[in-house]
Design a protein around this motif. Structure first.
Motif, PDB file in Angstrom:
ATOM      1  N   PRO A 256       0.838  -1.212   0.000  1.00  0.00           N
ATOM      2  CA  PRO A 256       0.000   0.000   0.000  1.00  0.00           C
ATOM      3  C   PRO A 256       0.878   1.270   0.000  1.00  0.00           C
ATOM      4  O   PRO A 256       1.913   1.330   0.649  1.00  0.00           O
ATOM      5  CB  PRO A 256      -0.811  -0.107   1.285  1.00  0.00           C
ATOM      6  N   LYS A 257       0.392   2.271  -0.732  1.00  0.00           N
ATOM      7  CA  LYS A 257       1.104   3.539  -0.810  1.00  0.00           C
ATOM      8  C   LYS A 257       0.175   4.673  -0.398  1.00  0.00           C
ATOM      9  O   LYS A 257       0.029   4.964   0.782  1.00  0.00           O
ATOM     10  CB  LYS A 257       1.640   3.764  -2.221  1.00  0.00           C
ATOM     11  N   GLU A 258      -0.429   5.348  -1.357  1.00  0.00           N
ATOM     12  CA  GLU A 258      -1.304   6.477  -1.066  1.00  0.00           C
ATOM     13  C   GLU A 258      -2.616   5.991  -0.462  1.00  0.00           C
ATOM     14  O   GLU A 258      -3.120   4.930  -0.833  1.00  0.00           O
ATOM     15  CB  GLU A 258      -1.590   7.286  -2.323  1.00  0.00           C
ATOM     16  N   SER A 259      -3.164   6.816   0.419  1.00  0.00           N
ATOM     17  CA  SER A 259      -4.444   6.473   1.036  1.00  0.00           C
ATOM     18  C   SER A 259      -5.007   7.712   1.709  1.00  0.00           C
ATOM     19  O   SER A 259      -4.279   8.519   2.278  1.00  0.00           O
ATOM     20  CB  SER A 259      -4.262   5.357   2.083  1.00  0.00           C
ATOM     21  N   GLY A 260      -6.325   7.871   1.635  1.00  0.00           N
ATOM     22  CA  GLY A 260      -6.987   8.971   2.327  1.00  0.00           C
ATOM     23  C   GLY A 260      -7.361  10.097   1.377  1.00  0.00           C
ATOM     24  O   GLY A 260      -7.848   9.871   0.249  1.00  0.00           O
ATOM     25  N   TRP A 261      -7.065  11.378   1.863  1.00  0.00           N
ATOM     26  CA  TRP A 261      -7.433  12.562   1.113  1.00  0.00           C
ATOM     27  C   TRP A 261      -6.193  13.155   0.454  1.00  0.00           C
ATOM     28  O   TRP A 261      -5.118  13.196   1.027  1.00  0.00           O
ATOM     29  CB  TRP A 261      -8.059  13.612   2.026  1.00  0.00           C
ATOM     30  N   GLU A 262      -6.419  13.628  -0.779  1.00  0.00           N
ATOM     31  CA  GLU A 262      -5.369  14.313  -1.515  1.00  0.00           C
ATOM     32  C   GLU A 262      -5.713  15.801  -1.575  1.00  0.00           C
ATOM     33  O   GLU A 262      -6.863  16.175  -1.822  1.00  0.00           O
ATOM     34  CB  GLU A 262      -5.248  13.759  -2.933  1.00  0.00           C
ATOM     35  N   ALA A 263      -4.723  16.623  -1.360  1.00  0.00           N
ATOM     36  CA  ALA A 263      -4.955  18.062  -1.399  1.00  0.00           C
ATOM     37  C   ALA A 263      -5.331  18.489  -2.814  1.00  0.00           C
ATOM     38  O   ALA A 263      -4.794  17.967  -3.806  1.00  0.00           O
ATOM     39  CB  ALA A 263      -3.702  18.832  -0.938  1.00  0.00           C
ATOM     40  N   VAL A 264      -6.287  19.412  -2.910  1.00  0.00           N
ATOM     41  CA  VAL A 264      -6.735  19.874  -4.226  1.00  0.00           C
ATOM     42  C   VAL A 264      -5.578  20.548  -4.957  1.00  0.00           C
ATOM     43  O   VAL A 264      -5.448  20.401  -6.185  1.00  0.00           O
ATOM     44  CB  VAL A 264      -7.928  20.838  -4.061  1.00  0.00           C
ATOM     45  N   ALA A 265      -4.709  21.265  -4.235  1.00  0.00           N
ATOM     46  CA  ALA A 265      -3.571  21.929  -4.863  1.00  0.00           C
ATOM     47  C   ALA A 265      -2.619  20.912  -5.470  1.00  0.00           C
ATOM     48  O   ALA A 265      -2.102  21.088  -6.586  1.00  0.00           O
ATOM     49  CB  ALA A 265      -2.837  22.789  -3.841  1.00  0.00           C
ATOM     50  N   ASP A 266      -2.370  19.802  -4.747  1.00  0.00           N
ATOM     51  CA  ASP A 266      -1.498  18.771  -5.312  1.00  0.00           C
ATOM     52  C   ASP A 266      -2.123  18.149  -6.561  1.00  0.00           C
ATOM     53  O   ASP A 266      -1.402  17.824  -7.525  1.00  0.00           O
ATOM     54  CB  ASP A 266      -1.235  17.689  -4.272  1.00  0.00           C
ATOM     55  N   PHE A 267      -3.417  18.027  -6.542  1.00  0.00           N
ATOM     56  CA  PHE A 267      -4.078  17.480  -7.720  1.00  0.00           C
ATOM     57  C   PHE A 267      -3.939  18.434  -8.894  1.00  0.00           C
ATOM     58  O   PHE A 267      -3.688  18.008 -10.031  1.00  0.00           O
ATOM     59  CB  PHE A 267      -5.554  17.224  -7.409  1.00  0.00           C
ATOM     60  N   GLU A 268      -4.050  19.732  -8.647  1.00  0.00           N
ATOM     61  CA  GLU A 268      -3.921  20.704  -9.717  1.00  0.00           C
ATOM     62  C   GLU A 268      -2.492  20.738 -10.251  1.00  0.00           C
ATOM     63  O   GLU A 268      -2.261  20.903 -11.456  1.00  0.00           O
ATOM     64  CB  GLU A 268      -4.301  22.094  -9.217  1.00  0.00           C
ATOM     65  N   ASN A 269      -1.512  20.514  -9.398  1.00  0.00           N
ATOM     66  CA  ASN A 269      -0.121  20.537  -9.839  1.00  0.00           C
ATOM     67  C   ASN A 269       0.229  19.347 -10.716  1.00  0.00           C
ATOM     68  O   ASN A 269       1.224  19.399 -11.470  1.00  0.00           O
ATOM     69  CB  ASN A 269       0.818  20.571  -8.629  1.00  0.00           C
ATOM     70  N   SER A 270      -0.517  18.264 -10.606  1.00  0.00           N
ATOM     71  CA  SER A 270      -0.255  17.101 -11.475  1.00  0.00           C
ATOM     72  C   SER A 270      -0.684  17.368 -12.901  1.00  0.00           C
ATOM     73  O   SER A 270      -0.337  16.587 -13.804  1.00  0.00           O
ATOM     74  CB  SER A 270      -0.980  15.867 -10.929  1.00  0.00           C
ATOM     75  N   LEU A 271      -1.416  18.465 -13.132  1.00  0.00           N
ATOM     76  CA  LEU A 271      -1.882  18.838 -14.460  1.00  0.00           C
ATOM     77  C   LEU A 271      -1.123  20.082 -14.897  1.00  0.00           C
ATOM     78  O   LEU A 271      -0.765  20.941 -14.085  1.00  0.00           O
ATOM     79  CB  LEU A 271      -3.380  19.109 -14.440  1.00  0.00           C
ATOM     80  N   SER A 272      -0.925  20.203 -16.192  1.00  0.00           N
ATOM     81  CA  SER A 272      -0.218  21.360 -16.732  1.00  0.00           C
ATOM     82  C   SER A 272      -1.229  22.289 -17.403  1.00  0.00           C
ATOM     83  O   SER A 272      -2.192  21.817 -18.020  1.00  0.00           O
ATOM     84  CB  SER A 272       0.874  20.946 -17.730  1.00  0.00           C
ATOM     85  N   GLY A 273      -0.999  23.618 -17.228  1.00  0.00           N
ATOM     86  CA  GLY A 273      -1.882  24.608 -17.847  1.00  0.00           C
ATOM     87  C   GLY A 273      -2.726  25.286 -16.792  1.00  0.00           C
ATOM     88  O   GLY A 273      -3.333  24.627 -15.926  1.00  0.00           O
ATOM     89  N   SER A 274      -2.747  26.613 -16.861  1.00  0.00           N
ATOM     90  CA  SER A 274      -3.499  27.393 -15.880  1.00  0.00           C
ATOM     91  C   SER A 274      -4.991  27.348 -16.130  1.00  0.00           C
ATOM     92  O   SER A 274      -5.797  27.524 -15.220  1.00  0.00           O
ATOM     93  CB  SER A 274      -3.030  28.861 -15.899  1.00  0.00           C
ATOM     94  N   ASP A 275      -5.374  27.101 -17.341  1.00  0.00           N
ATOM     95  CA  ASP A 275      -6.782  27.094 -17.645  1.00  0.00           C
ATOM     96  C   ASP A 275      -7.488  25.912 -16.991  1.00  0.00           C
ATOM     97  O   ASP A 275      -8.673  25.958 -16.668  1.00  0.00           O
ATOM     98  CB  ASP A 275      -7.005  27.066 -19.147  1.00  0.00           C
ATOM     99  N   VAL A 276      -6.773  24.801 -16.748  1.00  0.00           N
ATOM    100  CA  VAL A 276      -7.383  23.621 -16.114  1.00  0.00           C
ATOM    101  C   VAL A 276      -7.753  23.959 -14.689  1.00  0.00           C
ATOM    102  O   VAL A 276      -8.866  23.625 -14.231  1.00  0.00           O
ATOM    103  CB  VAL A 276      -6.400  22.420 -16.166  1.00  0.00           C
ATOM    104  N   SER A 277      -6.865  24.620 -13.971  1.00  0.00           N
ATOM    105  CA  SER A 277      -7.185  24.966 -12.588  1.00  0.00           C
ATOM    106  C   SER A 277      -8.376  25.898 -12.517  1.00  0.00           C
ATOM    107  O   SER A 277      -9.251  25.772 -11.651  1.00  0.00           O
ATOM    108  CB  SER A 277      -5.968  25.639 -11.922  1.00  0.00           C
ATOM    109  N   GLY A 278      -8.443  26.854 -13.449  1.00  0.00           N
ATOM    110  CA  GLY A 278      -9.581  27.760 -13.438  1.00  0.00           C
ATOM    111  C   GLY A 278     -10.882  27.009 -13.677  1.00  0.00           C
ATOM    112  O   GLY A 278     -11.903  27.261 -13.009  1.00  0.00           O
ATOM    113  N   HIS A 279     -10.915  26.106 -14.588  1.00  0.00           N
ATOM    114  CA  HIS A 279     -12.149  25.348 -14.849  1.00  0.00           C
ATOM    115  C   HIS A 279     -12.547  24.475 -13.659  1.00  0.00           C
ATOM    116  O   HIS A 279     -13.747  24.294 -13.394  1.00  0.00           O
ATOM    117  CB  HIS A 279     -11.965  24.481 -16.096  1.00  0.00           C
TER     118      HIS A 279
END
Length: 406
Positions: A256-279
């Motif tokens: 087992p590795k990841e478990s529980g809650w992931e921060a929304v900011a970390d999720f946004e950082n896994s994606l590239s492009g500022s427009d994705v975070s805005g949407h």
């Protein structure tokens, strides 16, 4: 004495078979004819004998009387020797007459016997002969019953021999037992095959395709008083309760590795492009739950559930998240396999498996990514594994997660 001698002594000699009425009548008729013929022959012989004797005796008597008279007169003067000679002569003459009568009787017997065969014609004026009375039939004398020893002993053996038992009960028992044994063997074999895993049964073992083995996969239950996501009363298709309970559990044999809650900011950082975070913020992203593990073959899998206020908001960003560029993966492949993901009820949706041939910090590995929507949640399954690992484990996890969200 033997047993058969005892039986013969007890039951007597073989019996004489009874004569039929025709045979008895024939015997009586032949007896009457023989009796009649004999009586006629005897009477004729007697009459002839008397006649001959009379004719032969008359001259003898005459001659004898003369001789006796002549001889008697000088008998007194003769001596005793002459008297004895005369007596001997008289005896010889009588013997000669008897012999002649016997010869005449014997010569007439064959002729009379031949005449007896033909019906005798009575002389004219003679009275009709009286027919002899029929002989009375003698009453049969009771005879001792006779029993054939062979038949007697055969009957004893037949009575002593046990009667043959009917064969059908034994046949029914025999075939019934065979069917029971065959059924028991078949049932035991089938049960023995189902006990071990398919991969452990000889000749059924298949090469592993990398699938995981999951235990205790149960569908989550919403809180009391709240409808299920796919219920008709749940118009927004909201997943009530703790979002983490909708995550697929880790399979057997992994780390087992990841478990529980992931921060929304970390999720946004896994994606590239500022427009994705805005949407994402415009759609009203609320929280992200995740769970990850590493398999023995080196494949690392992460499942993320991104929740929005309702299913319309999730639908508006689902395609954006599917086509977004990733921060740590590049060089996507042009061939995009598709899979069918089950939805609520009988609904299904199409999803694609996007593969990236280059992963930052992980040379020689391939990243696979599957994105699909289920109500107010967007699910993302990401796996990073060596190039030799197939897409099967990723597809397996995506389908199981779709079932958990229904």
């Amino acid at each position: 004495m033997s047993a058969q001698d005892d039986v013969l002594a007890a039951f007597g000699e073989p019996p004489s078979w009874p004569r039929t009425q025709d045979e008895a009548a024939g015997d009586e008729a032949s007896g009457d004819e023989a009796t009649g013929d004999g009586e006629v022959a005897v009477e004729e012989q007697t009459d002839n004998g008397h006649a001959e004797a009379d004719t032969s005796e008359q001259p003898a008597e005459d001659n004898g009387a003369g001789e006796v008279t002549a001889s008697e007169q000088p008998a007194e003067d003769n001596d005793p020797g002459e008297v004895a000679e005369a007596t001997a002569n008289e005896k010889s003459a009588e013997d000669d007459g008897a012999s002649k009568v016997a010869e005449a009787t014997a010569s007439k017997q064959p002729a009379e016997a031949s005449d007896a065969d033909a019906p005798a014609e009575p002389p004219a004026g003679a009275p009709e002969p009286i027919a002899p009375a029929p002989a009375l039939a003698e009453a049969p004398t009771p005879t001792q019953p006779y029993l054939d020893p062979a038949a007697f002993f055969a009957q004893l053996q037949a009575e002593a021999a046990p009667k043959p038992k009917p064969r059908w009960p034994r046949l029914v028992l025999r075939y019934g037992s065979a069917l029971v044994v065959a059924g028991a063997v078949g049932a035991g074999t089938a049960y023995a095959v189902t006990i071990p895993r398919r991969t452990d049964v000889p000749f059924l073992t298949t090469a592993s395709d990398g699938r995981y083995s999951f235990l205790n996969v149960t569908h989550p239950v919403p809180p009391a008083g709240e409808p299920a996501p796919g219920a008709d009363s749940n118009q927004t298709q909201t997943h009530y309760g703790d979002l983490r309970q909708y995550l697929v559990p880790a399979p057997v044999g992994v780390v087992p590795k990841e478990s529980g809650w992931e921060a929304v900011a970390d999720f946004e950082n896994s994606l590239s492009g500022s427009d994705v975070s805005g949407h994402l913020y415009d759609a009203g992203i609320s929280r992200v739950a995740w769970r990850g593990w590493t398999a023995p073959d080196g494949q690392h899998t992460v499942v993320e559930l991104v929740q929005f206020p309702d299913h319309e908001a999730a639908f508006s960003v689902a395609r954006l998240l599917d086509n977004a560029a990733l921060a740590k993966a590049s060089r996507p492949e042009s061939v995009v396999p598709e899979l069918t993901v089950p939805g609520f009820g009988d609904d299904t949706s199409a999803a694609v498996i996007r593969r990236f041939d280059q992963v930052v910090g992980l040379p020689g590995q391939v990243e696979r990514r599957v994105v699909f929507q289920s109500g107010d949640v967007v699910a993302i399954v990401t796996s990073t594994a060596p190039a030799k690992v197939s897409d099967t484990p990723t597809v397996q996890v995506a389908l199981l997660e779709a079932g958990m969200l229904r």
